[in-house]
Design a protein around this motif. Structure first.
Motif, short mmCIF file in Angstrom:
data_model
loop_
_atom_site.label_atom_id
_atom_site.label_comp_id
_atom_site.label_asym_id
_atom_site.label_seq_id
_atom_site.Cartn_x
_atom_site.Cartn_y
_atom_site.Cartn_z
N PRO A 12 0.77 -0.90 -0.05
CA PRO A 12 0.30 0.39 0.13
C PRO A 12 0.59 0.62 0.36
CG PRO A 12 0.50 -0.96 2.04
CD PRO A 12 1.14 -1.48 1.48
N PHE A 13 0.10 1.99 -0.56
CA PHE A 13 1.08 3.54 -0.28
C PHE A 13 0.07 4.68 -0.54
CE2 PHE A 13 0.82 2.88 -5.21
CZ PHE A 13 0.73 4.46 -5.84
N ILE A 14 0.25 5.84 0.09
CA ILE A 14 -0.36 7.13 -0.14
C ILE A 14 0.44 8.37 -1.52
CG2 ILE A 14 0.91 8.15 2.15
CD1 ILE A 14 -2.84 8.39 1.50
N LEU A 15 -0.55 8.36 -1.75
CA LEU A 15 -0.14 9.31 -3.39
C LEU A 15 -0.92 10.71 -3.18
CD1 LEU A 15 1.27 9.68 -5.96
CD2 LEU A 15 -1.45 8.24 -6.75
N PRO A 16 0.27 11.37 -2.77
CA PRO A 16 -0.03 12.48 -2.05
C PRO A 16 -1.18 13.81 -3.84
CG PRO A 16 1.53 12.44 -1.46
CD PRO A 16 1.18 11.51 -2.36
N SER A 17 -1.98 14.55 -3.55
CA SER A 17 -2.10 14.86 -4.58
C SER A 17 -1.12 16.32 -4.34
CB SER A 17 -3.70 15.93 -4.24
OG SER A 17 -4.24 16.88 -5.54
N GLN A 18 -0.62 16.70 -5.80
CA GLN A 18 0.53 17.24 -6.47
C GLN A 18 0.97 16.85 -7.64
OE1 GLN A 18 4.26 15.84 -3.64
NE2 GLN A 18 4.06 16.12 -2.38
N PRO A 19 1.65 18.30 -8.14
CA PRO A 19 1.71 18.37 -9.53
C PRO A 19 2.74 16.87 -9.70
CG PRO A 19 1.63 20.14 -8.51
CD PRO A 19 1.55 19.91 -7.43
N GLY A 20 2.63 17.27 -11.14
CA GLY A 20 3.78 16.19 -12.07
C GLY A 20 2.85 14.79 -12.97
N LEU A 21 3.71 14.01 -13.09
CA LEU A 21 3.29 12.91 -13.81
C LEU A 21 2.49 11.56 -12.84
CD1 LEU A 21 6.15 12.26 -15.74
CD2 LEU A 21 4.78 12.84 -16.66
N VAL A 22 2.39 11.51 -12.24
CA VAL A 22 1.60 10.70 -10.90
C VAL A 22 1.19 11.69 -9.74
CG1 VAL A 22 2.14 8.51 -9.61
CG2 VAL A 22 2.76 8.98 -12.21
N HIS A 23 -0.39 11.87 -10.14
CA HIS A 23 -1.30 12.25 -9.24
C HIS A 23 -2.26 11.37 -8.56
CE1 HIS A 23 -3.23 14.89 -11.92
NE2 HIS A 23 -2.22 15.41 -12.04
N PRO A 24 -2.96 11.14 -7.74
CA PRO A 24 -4.15 11.33 -7.27
C PRO A 24 -5.78 11.66 -8.70
CG PRO A 24 -3.70 11.62 -5.32
CD PRO A 24 -2.52 12.46 -6.26
N LYS A 25 -6.83 11.40 -8.62
CA LYS A 25 -7.60 11.89 -10.09
C LYS A 25 -8.23 13.42 -9.00
CE LYS A 25 -11.55 11.04 -13.10
NZ LYS A 25 -12.70 9.40 -13.78
N GLY A 26 -8.31 13.07 -8.22
CA GLY A 26 -8.88 14.12 -6.86
C GLY A 26 -8.00 15.27 -6.71
N ASP A 27 -8.17 16.24 -5.80
CA ASP A 27 -7.64 16.79 -4.68
C ASP A 27 -6.91 17.09 -3.37
OD1 ASP A 27 -7.88 19.02 -7.21
OD2 ASP A 27 -9.52 19.76 -6.50
N GLU A 28 -7.02 15.48 -3.27
CA GLU A 28 -6.91 14.91 -1.77
C GLU A 28 -5.89 13.62 -2.60
OE1 GLU A 28 -10.10 14.67 0.17
OE2 GLU A 28 -10.65 16.77 0.31
N ALA A 29 -5.09 13.27 -1.15
CA ALA A 29 -4.11 12.55 -1.41
C ALA A 29 -5.30 11.57 -0.76
CB ALA A 29 -3.32 12.59 0.29
N GLU A 30 -4.44 10.37 -1.32
CA GLU A 30 -5.53 8.85 -2.04
C GLU A 30 -4.96 7.53 -1.63
OE1 GLU A 30 -8.64 6.72 -5.04
OE2 GLU A 30 -8.06 8.70 -5.68
#
Length: 516
Positions: free
Chosen positions: A414-432
């Motif tokens: 498992p990993f937490i994906l922060p909502s940050q600019p760049g190539l990889v980020h969640p679909k929404g505005d919050e970490a997922e």
């Protein structure tokens, strides 16, 4: 003298056998012979040399003094390329076979090779809780040094030979990622040489666009020459709990629950079939019950995934105390479970006690000696993939993996994906919360065809806003690739920094549809 004579006779007979059968036949059909007799001893020599070198360099503190000169040399090479007309793209001069990725990068033969000899730990600052390293520093180097002085990285990916540069320009993950994110998320600064030969440092507050764009860019925005990474205090052991779980619904529920618990320092799952798994949770500790101490990294110990499977077979829970460095590299000796396909008897107690101290062979040496025929066989009949999908899609993803490729064991991290600019980020505005699903081995699905089956799997990952790790074979076309990854910031910086004529686009560098 008798042992030496016997060894010489055996070597002579082996060479005669190779002469009769042909080297390609031996490498393909009896690969274990070549690996045991040649690659294991050679890998051991490599490890000893680089370990001694790293120790001497750090003790003499020569790396910081030499670093600036090496960076200037890289800048000089880039400027010379520019003065000569920028006729081809640039890439690092490191041979393709030295990388941990199974992909063979043919672009090395046509691009301008910039030699980058940066493989040292530059500084450990315990007050700022930062380690500054060069890009070719390996995870084995990092753990050997940091754990010896009571520190560690918050996210320390498994295999010894993974490098800092590869983990930043690609990505890296560990069972602590549900707390700290991917490897890029524990980095606080990158230092690069850009397409015009200039030097730049980027952080969250300084050149922040570049800081966010570098991860996953695969060296297509500049040459990484150093990175600063967070460190945290280490403890001696990991108190690890093993819990067998049966039934797909129960597995997904248990794994999701444990991944959401902040008190768990480590969470990992090994799936042995669609409805059988062992979920492991761990915390760092300085105290251990002697009767439950398990130094799993010792050469004579069973491979970790086999050891874990025993809890499933006996249907019992377990608690063990594992030395911290042994835990970090628990999958190294068996290269997760890939080594069982190369040395089928590698986990046999006799082999472990007699030859386990030489295991594993270097992945780079395995690549170097595999030959074109074996490479094509692996490509068509072997899967090495990590797909990152939202945790809420875990059940659907496991069913898709089962139906499309049917490879077991499967690694769950498992990993937490922060909502940050760049190539990889969640679909929404919050970490997922996401999960890495790692499939390594021979597909058991009927009529497996690599391209069509992998494209089907990639399509599913895109549909749930997931991501494919870029070390692996990627079959997407350009439109599909940029549907999976957010290229807005990346393309903006490529234009702004003059990268279009200096480096290939990341898609052209890694995707099979683009490579020739």
């Amino acid at each position: 003298m008798e042992p030496a004579v016997s060894l010489a006779v055996c070597a002579l007979l082996f060479l005669l056998w190779v002469r009769v059968k042909g080297l390609e036949f031996v490498l393909i059909h009896q690969r274990w012979v070549f690996v045991c007799l040649f690659l294991l001893p050679l890998s051991l020599i490599f490890d000893i040399y680089y370990s001694v070198r790293a120790w001497v360099v750090f003790k003499l503190s020569s790396a910081p003094r030499l670093h600036e000169q090496r960076v200037r040399d890289i800048q000089k090479q880039v400027r010379e390329w520019k003065e000569q007309g920028s006729k081809t793209f640039m890439c690092t001069g490191r041979p393709g076979w030295l990388t941990v990725s199974l992909r063979v990068g043919k672009y090395k033969k046509t691009h301008k090779n910039i030699m980058i000899n940066l493989m040292d730990i530059l500084e450990v600052d315990t007050k700022k809780q930062i380690v500054r390293v060069e890009p070719l520093v390996s995870m084995g180097q990092v753990t050997a040094l940091l754990t010896s002085i009571g520190w560690t990285l918050p996210v320390l990916p498994e295999l010894d030979d993974l490098t800092v540069g590869g983990l930043i320009m690609g990505t890296g993950i560990e069972s602590s990622s549900h707390k700290y994110g991917l490897f890029q998320h524990i980095c606080t600064a990158y230092e690069l040489v850009l397409a015009d030969g200039s030097f730049v440092r980027c952080t969250l507050s300084e050149n922040s666009d570049l800081f966010y764009a570098v991860p996953w860019s695969c060296g297509t925005l500049g040459f990484l020459v150093a990175a600063e990474i967070r460190i945290i205090p280490a403890k001696k052991y990991v108190k690890l709990r093993f819990e067998p779980v049966r039934g797909l619904e129960a597995i997904c529920e248990k794994f999701t629950h444990e991944s959401q618990q902040p008190e768990n320092h480590f969470v990992e799952g090994l799936l042995y079939s669609l409805d059988e798994a062992v979920i492991m949770t761990g915390v760092m500790t300085d105290e251990a019950e002697p009767s439950k101490l398990n130094s799993i990294g010792n050469y004579y110990k069973p491979w970790f995934f086999k050891h874990v499977e025993n809890y499933l077979k006996t249907n019992r829970e377990g608690l063990e105390y594992i030395p911290l460095r042994h835990y970090y590299h628990r999958h190294t000796r068996s290269i997760f479970w890939e080594l069982q396909d190369i040395i089928p008897f590698g986990n046999n107690p006799i082999f472990r006690y007699l030859f386990g101290w030489m295991v594993p062979p270097k992945i780079s040496l395995l690549k170097l000696t595999q030959g074109e025929t074996l490479r094509k066989l692996y490509e068509q009949h072997h899967v090495v993939q990590d797909m990152l999908v939202p945790m809420k899609c875990l059940r659907q993803a496991l069913l898709t993996f089962h139906n499309d490729i049917h490879v077991y064991p499967i690694w769950l991290c498992p990993f937490i994906l922060p909502s940050q600019p760049g190539l990889v980020h969640p679909k929404g505005d919050e970490a997922e919360l996401y999960v890495d699903i790692g499939a390594y081995g021979e597909p058991r699905v009927k009529h497996f065809e690599a391209r069509s089956c992998m494209r089907q799997l990639e399509k599913f990952v895109r549909s749930v806003h997931g991501f494919q790790m870029l070390y692996a074979d990627c079959y997407m076309n350009r439109e599909e690739f940029w549907e999976m990854f957010d290229g807005s910031l990346y393309h903006k910086l490529r234009k702004q920094l003059g990268c279009r004529d200096a480096f290939p686009e990341v898609y052209d560098k890694i995707c099979k549809a683009a490579r020739h």
